[in-house]
Motif scaffolding. Structure first.
Motif, PDB file in Angstrom:
ATOM      1  N   UNK A   1     162.808 -81.602 -31.794  1.00  0.00           N
ATOM      2  CA  UNK A   1     161.452 -82.098 -32.055  1.00  0.00           C
ATOM      3  C   UNK A   1     161.539 -83.568 -32.428  1.00  0.00           C
ATOM      4  N   UNK A   2     160.649 -84.337 -31.842  1.00  0.00           N
ATOM      5  CA  UNK A   2     160.572 -85.761 -32.154  1.00  0.00           C
ATOM      6  C   UNK A   2     159.117 -86.106 -32.455  1.00  0.00           C
TER       7      UNK A   2
ATOM      8  N   UNK B   1     156.302 -79.551 -18.213  1.00  0.00           N
ATOM      9  CA  UNK B   1     155.526 -79.144 -19.376  1.00  0.00           C
ATOM     10  C   UNK B   1     155.091 -80.264 -20.302  1.00  0.00           C
ATOM     11  N   UNK B   2     155.438 -81.497 -19.995  1.00  0.00           N
ATOM     12  CA  UNK B   2     154.977 -82.620 -20.806  1.00  0.00           C
ATOM     13  C   UNK B   2     155.957 -83.106 -21.855  1.00  0.00           C
ATOM     14  N   UNK B   3     157.052 -82.373 -22.062  1.00  0.00           N
ATOM     15  CA  UNK B   3     158.067 -82.834 -23.004  1.00  0.00           C
ATOM     16  C   UNK B   3     158.981 -83.859 -22.354  1.00  0.00           C
ATOM     17  N   UNK B   4     159.831 -84.461 -23.151  1.00  0.00           N
ATOM     18  CA  UNK B   4     160.820 -85.410 -22.643  1.00  0.00           C
ATOM     19  C   UNK B   4     162.048 -84.613 -22.205  1.00  0.00           C
ATOM     20  N   UNK B   5     162.506 -84.849 -20.980  1.00  0.00           N
ATOM     21  CA  UNK B   5     163.671 -84.147 -20.432  1.00  0.00           C
ATOM     22  C   UNK B   5     164.802 -85.143 -20.193  1.00  0.00           C
ATOM     23  N   UNK B   6     165.955 -84.834 -20.749  1.00  0.00           N
ATOM     24  CA  UNK B   6     167.161 -85.642 -20.596  1.00  0.00           C
ATOM     25  C   UNK B   6     168.167 -84.763 -19.856  1.00  0.00           C
ATOM     26  N   UNK B   7     168.500 -85.122 -18.620  1.00  0.00           N
ATOM     27  CA  UNK B   7     169.223 -84.219 -17.734  1.00  0.00           C
ATOM     28  C   UNK B   7     170.580 -84.796 -17.337  1.00  0.00           C
ATOM     29  N   UNK B   8     171.645 -84.116 -17.777  1.00  0.00           N
ATOM     30  CA  UNK B   8     172.994 -84.468 -17.345  1.00  0.00           C
ATOM     31  C   UNK B   8     173.372 -83.591 -16.153  1.00  0.00           C
ATOM     32  N   UNK B   9     174.164 -84.135 -15.238  1.00  0.00           N
ATOM     33  CA  UNK B   9     174.592 -83.473 -14.006  1.00  0.00           C
ATOM     34  C   UNK B   9     173.382 -83.053 -13.170  1.00  0.00           C
ATOM     35  N   UNK B  10     172.440 -83.973 -12.915  1.00  0.00           N
ATOM     36  CA  UNK B  10     171.224 -83.629 -12.168  1.00  0.00           C
ATOM     37  C   UNK B  10     171.491 -83.261 -10.710  1.00  0.00           C
TER      38      UNK B  10
ATOM     39  N   UNK C   1     157.430 -87.944 -30.829  1.00  0.00           N
ATOM     40  CA  UNK C   1     156.789 -88.067 -29.516  1.00  0.00           C
ATOM     41  C   UNK C   1     156.638 -86.715 -28.824  1.00  0.00           C
ATOM     42  N   UNK C   2     156.988 -85.612 -29.527  1.00  0.00           N
ATOM     43  CA  UNK C   2     156.888 -84.274 -28.957  1.00  0.00           C
ATOM     44  C   UNK C   2     158.257 -83.684 -28.688  1.00  0.00           C
ATOM     45  N   UNK C   3     158.292 -82.545 -27.991  1.00  0.00           N
ATOM     46  CA  UNK C   3     159.574 -81.886 -27.747  1.00  0.00           C
ATOM     47  C   UNK C   3     160.471 -82.691 -26.813  1.00  0.00           C
ATOM     48  N   UNK C   4     161.774 -82.601 -27.081  1.00  0.00           N
ATOM     49  CA  UNK C   4     162.789 -83.244 -26.244  1.00  0.00           C
ATOM     50  C   UNK C   4     163.758 -82.152 -25.813  1.00  0.00           C
ATOM     51  N   UNK C   5     164.003 -82.076 -24.509  1.00  0.00           N
ATOM     52  CA  UNK C   5     164.899 -81.073 -23.947  1.00  0.00           C
ATOM     53  C   UNK C   5     166.103 -81.786 -23.332  1.00  0.00           C
ATOM     54  N   UNK C   6     167.290 -81.435 -23.816  1.00  0.00           N
ATOM     55  CA  UNK C   6     168.533 -82.033 -23.335  1.00  0.00           C
ATOM     56  C   UNK C   6     169.260 -80.983 -22.502  1.00  0.00           C
TER      57      UNK C   6
ATOM     58  N   UNK D   1     168.147 -90.518 -31.200  1.00  0.00           N
ATOM     59  CA  UNK D   1     167.922 -91.173 -32.490  1.00  0.00           C
ATOM     60  C   UNK D   1     166.785 -92.190 -32.367  1.00  0.00           C
ATOM     61  N   UNK D   2     166.772 -92.936 -31.259  1.00  0.00           N
ATOM     62  CA  UNK D   2     165.685 -93.893 -31.000  1.00  0.00           C
ATOM     63  C   UNK D   2     164.334 -93.172 -30.917  1.00  0.00           C
ATOM     64  N   UNK D   3     164.339 -91.964 -30.365  1.00  0.00           N
ATOM     65  CA  UNK D   3     163.098 -91.185 -30.247  1.00  0.00           C
ATOM     66  C   UNK D   3     162.645 -90.589 -31.571  1.00  0.00           C
ATOM     67  N   UNK D   4     163.468 -90.736 -32.615  1.00  0.00           N
ATOM     68  CA  UNK D   4     163.087 -90.254 -33.939  1.00  0.00           C
ATOM     69  C   UNK D   4     163.616 -88.880 -34.278  1.00  0.00           C
ATOM     70  N   UNK D   5     164.593 -88.407 -33.526  1.00  0.00           N
ATOM     71  CA  UNK D   5     165.175 -87.090 -33.801  1.00  0.00           C
ATOM     72  C   UNK D   5     166.200 -87.238 -34.918  1.00  0.00           C
ATOM     73  N   UNK D   6     166.001 -86.454 -35.973  1.00  0.00           N
ATOM     74  CA  UNK D   6     166.914 -86.494 -37.121  1.00  0.00           C
ATOM     75  C   UNK D   6     168.000 -85.426 -37.035  1.00  0.00           C
ATOM     76  N   UNK D   7     167.795 -84.394 -36.198  1.00  0.00           N
ATOM     77  CA  UNK D   7     168.780 -83.319 -36.049  1.00  0.00           C
ATOM     78  C   UNK D   7     170.078 -83.856 -35.457  1.00  0.00           C
ATOM     79  N   UNK D   8     171.136 -83.087 -35.627  1.00  0.00           N
ATOM     80  CA  UNK D   8     172.393 -83.394 -34.971  1.00  0.00           C
ATOM     81  C   UNK D   8     172.227 -83.057 -33.495  1.00  0.00           C
TER      82      UNK D   8
END
Length: 138
Positions: free
Chosen positions: A67-68, A98-107, A70-75, A47-54
Motif C-alpha cells: 500500500x502506498x 485494475x488501476x494500481x501501480x504494476x512493477x513487472x520483472x521478466x515481462x 498513491x494506492x496499491x502497488x503490485x510487484x 520507497x519513492x512511492x511512499x511504501x514503508x514496508x520491507x
C-alpha cells in the motif's frame, strides 16, 4: 531517456526521474539480465512511492502487494512461471487493468498479456558498480 548510475546512492534520484517521466502511467516493465539490479531499483522506486514496508522479490510468490499513498502497488516477478496459464490463474487482468501501480520483472514471459501502454525500464550493466537505465514509453 538514458541515465548512467555510478552507485547505489544514485538510485533515489533515478526513482524520482522515473516518476516524473511516467507522467501518471501505472504499468512499468523492467528488463535486464539476472543481477542487473531490477529488484534493487524497484525497492528504491517503492520507497519513492511512499511504501514503508520491507520490499522483497516476489520470485516464489509471483506477486507482492504493497500500500502506498498513491494506492496499491503490485510487484511481479515472472521469472519462475512455466507457462502463460499461470498468469491467467493469478488473475493478471485485475492487477494490470485494475488501476494500481504494476512493477513487472521478466515481462517477456507474459509479453502477450501486457497492457498496450506502459513504461519500459531497461537496466544495462556497464561494470560492477555502474548501470545504464533507459526509460521509454511504449
Amino acid at each position: 531517456m538514458d541515465i548512467e548510475v555510478n552507485s547505489l546512492a544514485d538510485l533515489p534520484a533515478v526513482a524520482q526521474q522515473l516518476s516524473d517521466f511516467a507522467s501518471g502511467q501505472k504499468v512499468f516493465i523492467f528488463e535486464g539480465d539476472m543481477g542487473a539490479g531490477k529488484t534493487t531499483f524497484i525497492k528504491n522506486f517503492c520507497k519513492h512511492l511512499g511504501i514503508d514496508d520491507v520490499v522483497s522479490s516476489p520470485t516464489y510468490s509471483i506477486v507482492n502487494e504493497y500500500e502506498s499513498p498513491k494506492g496499491p502497488v503490485f510487484h511481479f516477478d515472472f521469472y519462475r512461471i512455466k507457462d502463460i496459464h499461470e498468469a491467467y490463474d493469478l488473475g493478471y487482468e485485475e492487477y494490470f487493468y485494475g488501476g494500481g501501480i504494476c512493477l513487472i520483472e521478466w515481462p517477456e514471459r507474459v509479453e502477450e498479456l501486457l497492457p498496450e501502454k506502459h513504461i519500459k525500464i531497461e537496466i544495462n550493466v556497464l561494470d560492477e558498480n555502474r548501470r545504464l537505465f533507459k526509460f521509454s514509453k511504449v
